[in-house]
Design a protein around this motif. Structure first.
Motif, PDB file in Angstrom:
ATOM      1  N   GLY A 106     -16.577  34.443 -12.154  1.00 29.83           N
ATOM      2  CA  GLY A 106     -18.018  34.399 -12.362  1.00 29.83           C
ATOM      3  C   GLY A 106     -18.717  35.174 -11.274  1.00 29.83           C
ATOM      4  N   PRO A 107     -20.009  35.471 -11.480  1.00 31.93           N
ATOM      5  CA  PRO A 107     -20.755  36.205 -10.455  1.00 31.93           C
ATOM      6  C   PRO A 107     -20.774  35.412  -9.156  1.00 31.93           C
ATOM      7  CG  PRO A 107     -22.111  35.784 -12.410  1.00 31.93           C
ATOM      8  CD  PRO A 107     -20.859  35.030 -12.581  1.00 31.93           C
ATOM      9  N   MET A 158     -17.841  32.356 -16.070  1.00 28.65           N
ATOM     10  CA  MET A 158     -19.059  31.569 -15.843  1.00 28.65           C
ATOM     11  C   MET A 158     -20.300  32.441 -15.868  1.00 28.65           C
ATOM     12  SD  MET A 158     -17.861  28.818 -12.945  1.00 28.65           S
ATOM     13  CE  MET A 158     -19.351  27.822 -13.003  1.00 28.65           C
ATOM     14  N   THR A 159     -21.442  31.835 -16.096  1.00 29.20           N
ATOM     15  CA  THR A 159     -22.727  32.522 -16.020  1.00 29.20           C
ATOM     16  C   THR A 159     -23.183  32.520 -14.573  1.00 29.20           C
ATOM     17  OG1 THR A 159     -23.978  30.483 -16.261  1.00 29.20           O
ATOM     18  CG2 THR A 159     -23.353  31.613 -18.292  1.00 29.20           C
ATOM     19  N   SER A 160     -24.246  33.283 -14.277  1.00 32.81           N
ATOM     20  CA  SER A 160     -24.794  33.224 -12.919  1.00 32.81           C
ATOM     21  C   SER A 160     -25.547  31.905 -12.753  1.00 32.81           C
ATOM     22  CB  SER A 160     -25.698  34.419 -12.646  1.00 32.81           C
ATOM     23  OG  SER A 160     -26.692  34.495 -13.638  1.00 32.81           O
ATOM     24  N   ARG A 161     -25.994  31.649 -11.520  1.00 33.73           N
ATOM     25  CA  ARG A 161     -26.564  30.349 -11.189  1.00 33.73           C
ATOM     26  C   ARG A 161     -27.800  30.008 -12.020  1.00 33.73           C
ATOM     27  NH1 ARG A 161     -26.913  29.773  -5.041  1.00 33.73           N
ATOM     28  NH2 ARG A 161     -29.026  30.557  -5.144  1.00 33.73           N
ATOM     29  N   PRO A 162     -27.953  28.788 -12.495  1.00 35.82           N
ATOM     30  CA  PRO A 162     -27.010  27.681 -12.424  1.00 35.82           C
ATOM     31  C   PRO A 162     -25.788  27.912 -13.317  1.00 35.82           C
ATOM     32  CG  PRO A 162     -28.897  27.072 -13.759  1.00 35.82           C
ATOM     33  CD  PRO A 162     -29.191  28.423 -13.207  1.00 35.82           C
ATOM     34  N   GLY A 163     -24.605  27.760 -12.748  1.00 31.59           N
ATOM     35  CA  GLY A 163     -23.364  28.114 -13.414  1.00 31.59           C
ATOM     36  C   GLY A 163     -23.070  27.250 -14.643  1.00 31.59           C
ATOM     37  N   ALA A 164     -22.586  27.919 -15.670  1.00 32.93           N
ATOM     38  CA  ALA A 164     -22.083  27.211 -16.852  1.00 32.93           C
ATOM     39  C   ALA A 164     -20.959  28.067 -17.407  1.00 32.93           C
ATOM     40  CB  ALA A 164     -23.191  27.036 -17.877  1.00 32.93           C
ATOM     41  N   ILE A 165     -20.148  27.507 -18.305  1.00 32.05           N
ATOM     42  CA  ILE A 165     -19.051  28.301 -18.867  1.00 32.05           C
ATOM     43  C   ILE A 165     -19.598  29.167 -19.990  1.00 32.05           C
ATOM     44  CG2 ILE A 165     -16.793  28.248 -19.972  1.00 32.05           C
ATOM     45  CD1 ILE A 165     -16.754  27.108 -17.139  1.00 32.05           C
ATOM     46  N   GLY A 190     -17.741  43.353 -18.709  1.00 32.55           N
ATOM     47  CA  GLY A 190     -18.985  43.471 -19.477  1.00 32.55           C
ATOM     48  C   GLY A 190     -19.791  42.185 -19.424  1.00 32.55           C
ATOM     49  N   LEU A 191     -19.102  41.046 -19.592  1.00 34.09           N
ATOM     50  CA  LEU A 191     -19.784  39.749 -19.557  1.00 34.09           C
ATOM     51  C   LEU A 191     -20.450  39.517 -18.203  1.00 34.09           C
ATOM     52  CD1 LEU A 191     -17.056  37.457 -21.202  1.00 34.09           C
ATOM     53  CD2 LEU A 191     -19.204  38.208 -22.246  1.00 34.09           C
ATOM     54  N   LEU A 192     -19.714  39.869 -17.130  1.00 35.13           N
ATOM     55  CA  LEU A 192     -20.239  39.608 -15.788  1.00 35.13           C
ATOM     56  C   LEU A 192     -21.389  40.534 -15.434  1.00 35.13           C
ATOM     57  CD1 LEU A 192     -16.948  38.921 -13.804  1.00 35.13           C
ATOM     58  CD2 LEU A 192     -18.629  37.283 -14.642  1.00 35.13           C
ATOM     59  N   GLU A 249     -25.204  39.652 -14.201  1.00 35.13           N
ATOM     60  CA  GLU A 249     -25.864  40.144 -12.989  1.00 35.13           C
ATOM     61  C   GLU A 249     -27.221  40.732 -13.352  1.00 35.13           C
ATOM     62  OE1 GLU A 249     -24.637  40.218  -9.798  1.00 35.13           O
ATOM     63  OE2 GLU A 249     -22.528  39.705 -10.075  1.00 35.13           O
ATOM     64  N   ASP A 250     -27.253  41.517 -14.470  1.00 39.64           N
ATOM     65  CA  ASP A 250     -28.506  42.130 -14.908  1.00 39.64           C
ATOM     66  C   ASP A 250     -29.549  41.068 -15.228  1.00 39.64           C
ATOM     67  OD1 ASP A 250     -27.383  44.523 -14.557  1.00 39.64           O
ATOM     68  OD2 ASP A 250     -27.045  44.964 -16.690  1.00 39.64           O
ATOM     69  N   ASN A 251     -29.099  40.033 -15.955  1.00 40.12           N
ATOM     70  CA  ASN A 251     -29.997  38.927 -16.295  1.00 40.12           C
ATOM     71  C   ASN A 251     -30.619  38.337 -15.043  1.00 40.12           C
ATOM     72  OD1 ASN A 251     -29.900  38.879 -19.009  1.00 40.12           O
ATOM     73  ND2 ASN A 251     -28.204  37.412 -19.150  1.00 40.12           N
TER      74      ASN A 251
END
Lengths: 269, 263
Positions: free
Chosen positions: B41-42, B212-219, B250-252, B256-258
């Motif tokens: 994850g990021p 994982m997504t960036s903060r707040p982290g989720a799967i 690509g997912l990560l 980061e862009d988000n």
């Protein structure tokens, strides 16, 4: 083939070097000491009155004259320093560990220690003479108090700085709190405790001598005080030199024991 | 049969200096018994926090973690951790470090010795049994750390970027050793949760990779890694491996862009 003799010479020199006991740096240090002795001898021989500073010869001779008393006074002082220092340091470390173990113990003891810490222990000597007289007890308690204050603060600070990663690792491997204190915190704080102990050694000598100045019937401080009254500068100087040498030896011993206890620690020297 | 590690709606917030920081939001993840799961994850997405929660070192603000059907409250030598930093005790020798977890158990002394000796050989530190960590390189210390985590024979091994601080060559060697270990009889049963930000490391080691997504982290997504074990380092060059890597990357990058747009 002309270079060969030169090479041989070099080899010989290299062979001789490890056999030499004194490095050039050591010789420089010894020269300094000799210079001081020579200047001392010259000054006291010509300009300075014995009433203000004794000559090297006087100083050596007075040791012979006072031998019997000197040993007794030396032992009296050493007893006060060693017993007071060890009792105070041990109590200080135990208190520091107990305060970090339990927040209630911490809350109860912290104001007392904070009140005691900024007071120079020498300022309490008149009280101690009033309460305990001029025997050993007051001097032992005063010395212990000094060592206690240094070591309790050193211990608390050291425990605060133990890396949490070691404690987490121990917890995940099944260690309980007591085991963590015994196997992680105690070894981790040993290096700073050795540093605190060296401060305690110097402080203990200062406290014992100061309390012997102000009221005693034995000890090197007492001897120096007596000699001042009778203007025996040679005896004063002998006292000072003995204190200096012993303090250095005790510090050295703490360092040797400390180096052994922290033989695992990376060192820069 | 439910999964061996169950992470159910786990949330975690910290009190920050200015405001409450939400590190994890509704994390749900199931790891099967004997599975090797990598978590990527990021940076700052709470991967490490999640592993500490599974270890029992950190309590979640909400949700629950179950391991082997039992709720996790405290650390347990059945769930050992290899940390990102150097957690090897510098005041203990290699053998004492590796035996630390065993020392807290009632196993017979002789058996302890056997286990420690085996592990020392297994991680290739034969000549360093009585050496202090100051005499070891970073890679060797990590081997001690690894052996120490294996010593109590845990059912769950938690690794928080264990090789993050190592140089590239040492890291690759450690990954191959871990791969070699993972196919031994005892280790086939062991469940591993391995945090990394190195995508090659994740794909090389894992049965499945959780992104994982960036903060707040989720799967965000869980991917199957289809290569059979044991794997050779050469698979990293295969098209299939690179395609997986590209997909996760690509997912990560999207995350980061988000984060930049929102933050």
């Amino acid at each position: 083939m002309a270079e060969l003799p030169g090479k041989e010479e070099q080899v010989q020199q290299q062979k001789r070097l490890p056999g030499k006991i004194l490095s050039p740096e050591a010789i420089a240090s010894i020269l300094t000491v000799l210079m001081v002795l020579v200047i001392w001898y010259y000054l006291t021989d010509s300009f300075i009155d014995k009433l203000f500073f004794p000559s090297p010869m006087d100083t050596v001779l007075v040791v012979g004259r006072m031998e019997g008393v000197l040993v007794g006074y030396f032992l009296a002082t050493m007893y006060r320093v060693v017993v007071g220092m060890l009792a105070g340091a041990l109590l200080g470390v135990l208190c520091g560990v107990a305060m970090s173990w339990n927040k209630w113990i911490n809350s109860i003891l912290d104001p007392l220690i904070e009140a005691l810490r900024p007071i120079p222990a020498v300022a309490l000597i008149p009280f101690f003479i009033l309460w305990f007289g001029i025997g050993d007890m007051g001097k032992l308690i005063l010395t212990a108090l000094g060592g206690f204050t240094v070591m309790v603060v050193t211990t608390l600070e050291a425990i605060k700085h133990v890396s949490p990663i070691y404690i987490m690792a121990a917890r995940t491997l099944g260690a309980n709190r007591l085991t963590i204190y015994r196997t992680v915190i105690l070894p981790a704080i040993t290096p700073p405790l050795i540093g605190g102990m060296r401060v305690t050694v110097a402080l203990s000598f200062a406290l014992v001598i100061a309390s012997e100045f102000m009221g005693a019937q034995s000890g090197l401080g007492y001897m120096i005080m007596l000699a001042r009254r009778t203007l025996q500068t040679d005896a004063i100087l002998v006292g000072v030199i003995i204190i200096g040498i012993t303090s250095w030896i005790v510090d050295r011993m703490v360092r040797i024991i400390g180096n052994y206890l922290t033989r695992w620690a990376p060192r820069s020297d | 049969m439910s999964a061996y590690i169950q992470i159910l709606n786990v949330q975690k917030s910290f009190a920050g200096t200015a405001r409450q920081i939400e590190a994890l939001r509704d994390v749900n993840l199931e790891v099967e018994a004997g599975e090797f799961m990598c978590l990527v994850g990021p940076s700052g997405c709470g991967k490490s926090t999640l592993v500490f929660i599974v270890a029992g070192l950190v309590a979640p603000s909400g949700g629950a973690v179950q391991v082997g059907g039992a709720p996790v409250h405290d650390p347990d030598p059945d769930r050992t951790v290899v940390f990102q930093g150097d957690a090897v005790f510098p005041w203990m020798t290699v053998a004492q470090n590796i035996g630390y977890g065993l020392q807290q158990t009632n196993i017979a002394k002789q058996r302890k010795e056997e286990i420690v000796t085996n592990l020392i050989d297994l991680v290739g530190l034969g000549g360093f049994r009585d050496a202090y960590p100051k005499e070891l390189s970073g890679g060797m210390k990590k081997r001690v750390d690894l052996a120490r985590a294996y010593a109590t024979d845990p059912t769950v091994l938690l690794m928080d970027e264990p090789f993050g601080a190592l140089d590239a060559i040492t890291k690759e060697k450690m990954q191959e050793d871990l791969m070699r270990l993972s196919v031994t009889e005892t280790d086939k049963q062991r469940t591993v949760l391995f945090v990394t930000h190195d995508l090659e490391e994740a794909i090389f080691l894992a049965d499945r990779v959780a992104v994982m997504t960036s903060r707040p982290g989720a799967i965000q997504e869980v991917l199957d890694i289809p290569f059979p074990r044991p794997r050779e380092a050469s698979i990293k060059l295969s098209n299939e491996f690179q395609a997986l890597r590209g997909h996760i990357r690509g997912l990560l990058v999207a995350e980061e862009d988000n984060e930049i747009r929102e933050g």
